[in-house]
Design a protein around this motif. Structure first.
Motif, mmCIF file in Angstrom:
data_model
loop_
_atom_site.group_PDB
_atom_site.id
_atom_site.type_symbol
_atom_site.label_atom_id
_atom_site.label_comp_id
_atom_site.label_asym_id
_atom_site.label_seq_id
_atom_site.Cartn_x
_atom_site.Cartn_y
_atom_site.Cartn_z
ATOM 1 N N HIS A 62 0.856 -1.190 0.000
ATOM 2 C CA HIS A 62 0.000 0.000 0.000
ATOM 3 C C HIS A 62 0.890 1.237 0.000
ATOM 4 O O HIS A 62 1.919 1.257 0.682
ATOM 5 C CB HIS A 62 -0.879 0.072 1.258
ATOM 6 N N PHE A 63 0.466 2.252 -0.733
ATOM 7 C CA PHE A 63 1.178 3.529 -0.734
ATOM 8 C C PHE A 63 0.168 4.665 -0.678
ATOM 9 O O PHE A 63 -0.922 4.563 -1.245
ATOM 10 C CB PHE A 63 2.012 3.693 -2.011
ATOM 11 N N LEU A 64 0.535 5.734 -0.026
ATOM 12 C CA LEU A 64 -0.255 6.957 -0.091
ATOM 13 C C LEU A 64 -0.060 7.589 -1.454
ATOM 14 O O LEU A 64 1.020 7.490 -2.041
ATOM 15 C CB LEU A 64 0.198 7.944 0.982
ATOM 16 N N VAL A 65 -1.102 8.228 -1.938
ATOM 17 C CA VAL A 65 -0.997 9.044 -3.144
ATOM 18 C C VAL A 65 -1.182 10.486 -2.685
ATOM 19 O O VAL A 65 -2.192 10.817 -2.060
ATOM 20 C CB VAL A 65 -2.069 8.663 -4.190
ATOM 21 N N ARG A 66 -0.175 11.295 -2.956
ATOM 22 C CA ARG A 66 -0.225 12.704 -2.562
ATOM 23 C C ARG A 66 0.176 13.548 -3.760
ATOM 24 O O ARG A 66 1.219 13.292 -4.377
ATOM 25 C CB ARG A 66 0.720 12.951 -1.395
ATOM 26 N N ASP A 67 -0.671 14.503 -4.095
ATOM 27 C CA ASP A 67 -0.427 15.379 -5.251
ATOM 28 C C ASP A 67 -0.223 14.571 -6.528
ATOM 29 O O ASP A 67 0.617 14.902 -7.369
ATOM 30 C CB ASP A 67 0.771 16.299 -4.996
ATOM 31 N N GLY A 68 -0.980 13.464 -6.664
ATOM 32 C CA GLY A 68 -0.955 12.656 -7.879
ATOM 33 C C GLY A 68 0.249 11.743 -8.027
ATOM 34 O O GLY A 68 0.456 11.155 -9.084
ATOM 35 N N ARG A 69 1.034 11.597 -6.955
ATOM 36 C CA ARG A 69 2.238 10.756 -7.012
ATOM 37 C C ARG A 69 2.263 9.781 -5.838
ATOM 38 O O ARG A 69 1.744 10.078 -4.760
ATOM 39 C CB ARG A 69 3.494 11.616 -6.991
ATOM 40 N N ILE A 70 2.907 8.637 -6.060
ATOM 41 C CA ILE A 70 3.071 7.664 -4.972
ATOM 42 C C ILE A 70 4.047 8.240 -3.954
ATOM 43 O O ILE A 70 5.121 8.725 -4.307
ATOM 44 C CB ILE A 70 3.628 6.329 -5.511
ATOM 45 N N GLU A 71 3.660 8.171 -2.694
ATOM 46 C CA GLU A 71 4.517 8.639 -1.614
ATOM 47 C C GLU A 71 5.443 7.484 -1.220
ATOM 48 O O GLU A 71 5.020 6.526 -0.577
ATOM 49 C CB GLU A 71 3.641 9.063 -0.432
ATOM 50 N N LYS A 72 6.703 7.572 -1.656
ATOM 51 C CA LYS A 72 7.680 6.522 -1.360
ATOM 52 C C LYS A 72 9.051 7.155 -1.214
ATOM 53 O O LYS A 72 9.268 8.287 -1.642
ATOM 54 C CB LYS A 72 7.693 5.439 -2.435
ATOM 55 N N GLY A 73 9.970 6.412 -0.631
ATOM 56 C CA GLY A 73 11.333 6.896 -0.494
ATOM 57 C C GLY A 73 12.043 6.931 -1.836
ATOM 58 O O GLY A 73 11.653 6.246 -2.781
ATOM 59 N N GLY A 74 13.093 7.719 -1.921
ATOM 60 C CA GLY A 74 13.831 7.896 -3.169
ATOM 61 C C GLY A 74 14.425 6.614 -3.729
ATOM 62 O O GLY A 74 14.548 6.462 -4.948
ATOM 63 N N ALA A 75 14.801 5.691 -2.857
ATOM 64 C CA ALA A 75 15.389 4.426 -3.312
ATOM 65 C C ALA A 75 14.387 3.282 -3.263
ATOM 66 O O ALA A 75 14.740 2.135 -3.528
ATOM 67 C CB ALA A 75 16.610 4.085 -2.457
ATOM 68 N N GLN A 76 13.154 3.584 -2.934
ATOM 69 C CA GLN A 76 12.144 2.540 -2.757
ATOM 70 C C GLN A 76 11.511 2.168 -4.097
ATOM 71 O O GLN A 76 10.998 3.034 -4.807
ATOM 72 C CB GLN A 76 11.060 3.067 -1.817
ATOM 73 N N GLU A 77 11.547 0.879 -4.420
ATOM 74 C CA GLU A 77 10.931 0.343 -5.630
ATOM 75 C C GLU A 77 10.030 -0.821 -5.238
ATOM 76 O O GLU A 77 10.204 -1.420 -4.179
ATOM 77 C CB GLU A 77 11.993 -0.132 -6.623
ATOM 78 N N VAL A 78 9.090 -1.160 -6.115
ATOM 79 C CA VAL A 78 8.155 -2.251 -5.841
ATOM 80 C C VAL A 78 8.510 -3.429 -6.746
ATOM 81 O O VAL A 78 8.710 -3.263 -7.951
ATOM 82 C CB VAL A 78 6.689 -1.820 -6.076
ATOM 83 N N TYR A 79 8.577 -4.599 -6.138
ATOM 84 C CA TYR A 79 8.908 -5.833 -6.844
ATOM 85 C C TYR A 79 7.722 -6.787 -6.856
ATOM 86 O O TYR A 79 7.030 -6.937 -5.845
ATOM 87 C CB TYR A 79 10.042 -6.578 -6.129
ATOM 88 N N PHE A 80 7.538 -7.452 -7.994
ATOM 89 C CA PHE A 80 6.698 -8.640 -8.070
ATOM 90 C C PHE A 80 7.669 -9.809 -7.944
ATOM 91 O O PHE A 80 8.628 -9.922 -8.720
ATOM 92 C CB PHE A 80 5.959 -8.714 -9.412
ATOM 93 N N CYS A 81 7.449 -10.679 -6.968
ATOM 94 C CA CYS A 81 8.361 -11.789 -6.681
ATOM 95 C C CYS A 81 7.738 -13.111 -7.120
ATOM 96 O O CYS A 81 6.666 -13.474 -6.632
ATOM 97 C CB CYS A 81 8.668 -11.851 -5.192
ATOM 98 N N GLU A 82 8.406 -13.805 -7.995
ATOM 99 C CA GLU A 82 7.979 -15.129 -8.463
ATOM 100 C C GLU A 82 8.751 -16.180 -7.681
ATOM 101 O O GLU A 82 9.983 -16.122 -7.614
ATOM 102 C CB GLU A 82 8.282 -15.271 -9.957
ATOM 103 N N PHE A 83 8.023 -17.151 -7.103
ATOM 104 C CA PHE A 83 8.661 -18.211 -6.333
ATOM 105 C C PHE A 83 8.279 -19.614 -6.822
ATOM 106 O O PHE A 83 8.574 -20.597 -6.151
ATOM 107 C CB PHE A 83 8.306 -18.075 -4.847
ATOM 108 N N ASP A 84 7.637 -19.713 -7.985
ATOM 109 C CA ASP A 84 7.228 -21.020 -8.513
ATOM 110 C C ASP A 84 7.084 -20.945 -10.034
ATOM 111 O O ASP A 84 6.140 -21.452 -10.613
ATOM 112 C CB ASP A 84 5.908 -21.443 -7.857
ATOM 113 N N GLY A 85 8.027 -20.291 -10.667
ATOM 114 C CA GLY A 85 7.920 -20.070 -12.108
ATOM 115 C C GLY A 85 8.669 -21.111 -12.900
ATOM 116 O O GLY A 85 9.188 -22.079 -12.353
ATOM 117 N N PRO A 86 8.710 -20.877 -14.188
ATOM 118 C CA PRO A 86 8.037 -19.815 -14.928
ATOM 119 C C PRO A 86 6.542 -20.060 -15.025
ATOM 120 O O PRO A 86 6.080 -21.192 -15.032
ATOM 121 C CB PRO A 86 8.666 -19.869 -16.318
#
Length: 142
Positions: free
Chosen positions: A106-130
């Motif tokens: 979950h992230f806050l949206v403020r002024d039309g942008r995701i509120e996150k840290g400068g180095a913060q990225e979101v990952y989709f993690c696969e653990f049973d692929g492909p």
């Protein structure tokens, strides 16, 4: 207002970490929401959604850490014949790694942008692929 979009893609590895931050940011922009919340949710029990710094060395550290916590060669109860599926369950590590990473963010949206840290990225993690995988992005606000 509620705006939702889903993304389906093919993973190529048994364990794989895919950056999805830009997709989430594009949904927030497309939604027109200026203040509210955005939720990202995986639709699978052997995948995760997590947030961290996007560095290859950190990705490999995360993968090695999860593999130490959830070793492939452990005698898991889930690795047995499942009558409901009509086959042997071979993915107990995927379920346990997904339990550790969680299936949403979950992230806050403020002024039309995701509120996150400068180095913060979101990952989709696969653990049973492909496999073919889907995640949902829902933006709520005004």
């Amino acid at each position: 207002m509620v705006f939702e979009k889903s993304f389906t893609f093919l993973t190529s590895e048994y364990n794989q970490y895919t950056l999805i931050t830009e997709k989430i940011e594009s949904v927030v922009t497309e939604s027109g929401v200026t203040n509210g919340m955005v939720t990202v949710l995986s639709r699978h029990t052997t995948t995760g959604i997590t947030t961290n710094e996007a560095l290859e060395c950190l990705e490999s550290d995360i993968d090695e850490f999860l593999c130490r916590l959830v070793p492939e060669d452990h005698p898991y109860a889930h690795a047995r014949m499942l009558a409901d599926y009509g086959s042997t369950a071979g993915n107990p590590t995927g379920h346990l790694k997904a339990l550790l990473t969680g299936n949403h963010a979950h992230f806050l949206v403020r002024d039309g942008r995701i509120e996150k840290g400068g180095a913060q990225e979101v990952y989709f993690c696969e653990f049973d692929g492909p496999s073919e995988r889907t995640f949902l992005v829902q933006v709520m606000g005004e």
